[in-house]
Design an enzyme around this catalytic site. Structure first.
Site: not given
Ligand code: NAD
Length: 285
Positions: A82-83, A109, A182, A186
């Site tokens: 899990d990043v 990614n 989100y 980003k």
């Protein structure tokens, strides 16, 4: 044209072969069990790299990606992490070194969406998206930079000491109502990428980002196959009038990871069929 055909527009151009511009290089791709990560990992394999395929839940998908890389003659291993978890990310990079002995390319990614209007967004929805989509990028970047600094440049492999690529989105500049968590993540990636690129360029470590528009992957396949959204929203927003395919992103990522882009530092490549060209202005003059 049948409506069936309209929703799955083909690539007009037959795909060109990917040249082996990454021969001998070792790459790590997060979230490579499906979607863009899968396409990039396979593209790296076609270009001659050995790849660590990270996955979170879908072990079968990761094995499929690894098998496709090996079919191109590269070596591939899979690793569950899990990043957003520091200890799991550290263990993954250790496994990379134990397996391949070095790291030349890291593609961060992995990403998720948990959408809601802001006044209905739970703290969990906010925090989880920031944790995976932004903190996960930081954790992977930190480990990658530590390794790149330690190993330095080996000209037989690459002109760079290492290449780090963040998967961002057109929503690093286009606001997106209902997706504030989100878009905030980003947008954060953009200045994380640029600040880090500025910090390490003198070490010949290249840090860049890719910002896709609407690409057909499991993340959005429902949206892209709904006739209403496809016609009324997406094609109105995409000047070149086709949905992107994961190969569109994979090819640019191979180039950005290769020495062919050696002078490219701190840049975001938008792969979006023109979505960031303010298409609302078309015909509005
Ligand atoms: P996807 O849902 O198909 O794949 C996402 C990948 O991330 C999966 O492999 C999943 O296992 C992995 N993942 C999720 N949570 C994780 C975690 N905690 N730890 C490790 N891995 C985890 O999505 P996709 O469309 O392939 O998106 C990949 C990236 O591209 C994301 O960062 C996304 O924001 C970005 N992106 C996609 C599009 C698009 O149109 N598909 C557009 C812009 C940006």
């Amino acid at each position: 044209m049948s409506s069936e055909k309209k929703y799955t527009p083909p690539n007009e151009m037959p795909p060109a072969p990917i040249h082996r511009v990454l021969a001998g290089q070792k790459a790590l791709v997060t979230g490579a069990s499906k979607g863009l990560g899968e396409g990039i990992a396979i593209g790296f394999g076609q270009a001659g790299a050995d790849v660590l395929v990270n996955y979170h839940g879908d072990e079968e998908g990761a094995r499929r990606t690894a098998a496709a890389i090996e079919a191109h003659g590269g070596k591939a291993v899979i690793f569950k992490a899990d990043v957003s978890q520091e200890d799991e990310v550290k263990a993954m990079f250790q496994y990379m070194i134990d397996t391949f002995g070095r790291l030349d390319i890291c593609v961060s990614n992995s990403g998720i969406q948990l959408n809601a209007p802001l006044d209905e967004m739970t703290l969990y929805q906010w925090q989880r998206v920031i944790d995976v989509n932004l903190t996960g990028m930081f954790l992977c970047a930190r480990e990658a930079i530590r390794l790149f600094k330690k190993q330095g440049i080996d000209r037989r492999i690459s002109y760079a000491a290492g290449k780090l690529i963040f998967m961002s989105s057109v929503h690093d500049i286009i606001p997106w109502e209902g997706h504030a968590n989100y878009a905030a993540a980003k947008g954060g990636i953009m200045l994380l990428m640029k600040s880090l690129a500025q910090e390490v360029a003198h070490l010949r470590i290249r840090v860049n980002a890719i910002s896709p528009g609407a690409i057909r992957t499991p993340m959005n396949v429902e949206k892209l196959t709904s006739p209403e959204i496809f016609d009324s929203v997406l094609l109105r927003l995409i000047p070149c009038k086709r949905i992107g395919e994961s190969e569109d992103v994979a090819r640019a990522t191979v180039w950005l990871a290769s020495d062919e882009s050696d002078y490219v530092h701190g840049t975001t490549i938008y792969i979006d069929g023109g979505m960031t060209l303010y298409p609302g202005f078309i015909g509005a003059g």
